[in-house]
Write a protein that holds these residues in place. Structure first.
Motif, mmCIF file in Angstrom:
data_model
loop_
_atom_site.group_PDB
_atom_site.id
_atom_site.type_symbol
_atom_site.label_atom_id
_atom_site.label_comp_id
_atom_site.label_asym_id
_atom_site.label_seq_id
_atom_site.Cartn_x
_atom_site.Cartn_y
_atom_site.Cartn_z
ATOM 1 N N CYS A 205 0.914 -1.220 0.038
ATOM 2 C CA CYS A 205 -0.110 0.185 0.053
ATOM 3 C C CYS A 205 0.933 1.438 0.061
ATOM 4 O O CYS A 205 0.499 2.037 -0.711
ATOM 5 C CB CYS A 205 -0.833 0.148 1.199
ATOM 6 N N PRO A 206 1.639 1.294 0.770
ATOM 7 C CA PRO A 206 2.735 2.478 0.772
ATOM 8 C C PRO A 206 3.339 2.714 -0.488
ATOM 9 O O PRO A 206 3.534 3.905 -0.979
ATOM 10 C CB PRO A 206 3.388 2.704 2.022
ATOM 11 N N THR A 207 3.805 1.819 -0.792
ATOM 12 C CA THR A 207 4.546 1.681 -2.279
ATOM 13 C C THR A 207 3.579 2.251 -3.509
ATOM 14 O O THR A 207 3.867 2.987 -4.336
ATOM 15 C CB THR A 207 5.077 0.322 -2.658
ATOM 16 N N PHE B 129 -14.971 0.475 -16.318
ATOM 17 C CA PHE B 129 -13.922 -0.250 -16.351
ATOM 18 C C PHE B 129 -12.851 -0.009 -17.451
ATOM 19 O O PHE B 129 -13.138 -0.224 -18.555
ATOM 20 C CB PHE B 129 -13.778 -1.423 -16.088
ATOM 21 N N ALA B 130 -11.734 0.615 -17.270
ATOM 22 C CA ALA B 130 -10.850 1.171 -18.377
ATOM 23 C C ALA B 130 -9.449 0.159 -18.321
ATOM 24 O O ALA B 130 -8.393 0.564 -19.009
ATOM 25 C CB ALA B 130 -10.667 2.573 -18.398
ATOM 26 N N GLY B 131 -9.189 -0.681 -17.253
ATOM 27 C CA GLY B 131 -7.985 -1.310 -17.223
ATOM 28 C C GLY B 131 -7.374 -1.376 -15.627
ATOM 29 O O GLY B 131 -8.092 -0.792 -14.771
ATOM 30 N N THR B 132 -6.266 -1.889 -15.489
ATOM 31 C CA THR B 132 -5.772 -1.976 -14.148
ATOM 32 C C THR B 132 -4.184 -1.405 -14.398
ATOM 33 O O THR B 132 -3.567 -1.669 -15.547
ATOM 34 C CB THR B 132 -5.594 -3.117 -13.538
ATOM 35 N N ILE B 133 -3.671 -1.185 -13.279
ATOM 36 C CA ILE B 133 -2.306 -1.024 -13.236
ATOM 37 C C ILE B 133 -1.686 -1.840 -12.143
ATOM 38 O O ILE B 133 -2.348 -1.830 -10.972
ATOM 39 C CB ILE B 133 -1.691 0.539 -12.816
ATOM 40 N N ALA B 134 -0.841 -3.021 -12.374
ATOM 41 C CA ALA B 134 -0.448 -3.998 -11.328
ATOM 42 C C ALA B 134 0.509 -3.520 -10.445
ATOM 43 O O ALA B 134 1.079 -2.686 -10.955
ATOM 44 C CB ALA B 134 0.004 -5.279 -12.296
ATOM 45 N N TYR B 135 0.461 -4.266 -9.664
ATOM 46 C CA TYR B 135 1.530 -3.931 -8.291
ATOM 47 C C TYR B 135 2.908 -4.243 -8.799
ATOM 48 O O TYR B 135 3.036 -5.347 -9.512
ATOM 49 C CB TYR B 135 1.238 -4.549 -7.144
ATOM 50 N N GLY B 136 3.840 -3.324 -9.080
ATOM 51 C CA GLY B 136 5.195 -3.543 -9.801
ATOM 52 C C GLY B 136 5.277 -3.194 -11.036
ATOM 53 O O GLY B 136 6.307 -3.400 -11.641
#
Length: 192
Positions: A71-73, A168-175
């Motif tokens: 979460c902080p990242t 919904f327009a997509g996602t940004i994955a963690y990392g």
């Protein structure tokens, strides 16, 4: 000749995946905005509803303030992406929805989020209502006891992207790389 066949197969597979994604979305959401109506509280203690996610592109992340890393990242990166976009991303609104509302009061959310950006709005509220919102948005969240008698939260670590209609327009994955994230946000901003 073989190369042309492989390219053709790849194009068909891509089209098929796109059709399946569209079909799944249409079946589950029937053209309605993504998620479901909600009535929660922002980090200032004011009411906030799904209307906050309409009329502009949105980046929505579900997490919790006691999170040790993800979460902080993600919030740090989100603040950086928005700053990098500058005027190009001025219409994008960013939200951090707590999946741990028992600990994440509006006051705690306000203090926590202020460490990252004044452009990110914190959302919390009654546990059952937060759980319903997370479920409607397809977010996995589960309380996990720790050995010291406390608990942590397992949860989906992707940023959801919604267009101005709330679709919904997509996602940004963690990392995911900053360049990919910024490209996705630029496209989101351009589409409105």
């Amino acid at each position: 000749m073989m190369r042309s066949i492989l390219i053709g197969i790849l194009v068909l597979m891509t089209a098929g995946i796109g059709w399946l994604t569209f079909s799944w979305y249409s079946t589950h959401y029937g053209g309605e905005p993504f998620g479901a109506p909600f009535a929660l509280t922002d980090q200032t203690g004011e009411p906030i509803t799904e209307a906050a996610l309409r009329g502009h592109p949105s980046a929505v992340f579900f997490g919790f303030t006691h999170c040790p890393e993800v979460c902080p990242t993600t919030l740090f990166e989100m603040a950086g992406w928005l700053k990098t976009l500058g005027d190009e991303g001025k219409d994008i609104k960013a939200y951090f929805v707590s999946i741990d509302p028992e600990r994440d009061t509006p006051e705690i959310m306000k203090t926590y989020i202020s460490n990252f950006s004044d452009r990110i709005v914190g959302i919390t509220g009654e546990p059952a209502k937060v759980e319903a919102m997370a479920k409607a948005f397809g977010i996995y969240a589960k309380k996990v006891p720790t050995e010291d008698g406390d608990y942590t939260m397992d949860h989906t670590a992707s940023v959801l992207l919604l267009n101005g209609k709330g679709d919904f327009a997509g996602t940004i994955a963690y990392g995911e790389s900053a360049s990919n994230a910024i490209a996705k946000l630029k496209r989101l901003a351009a589409e409105g």
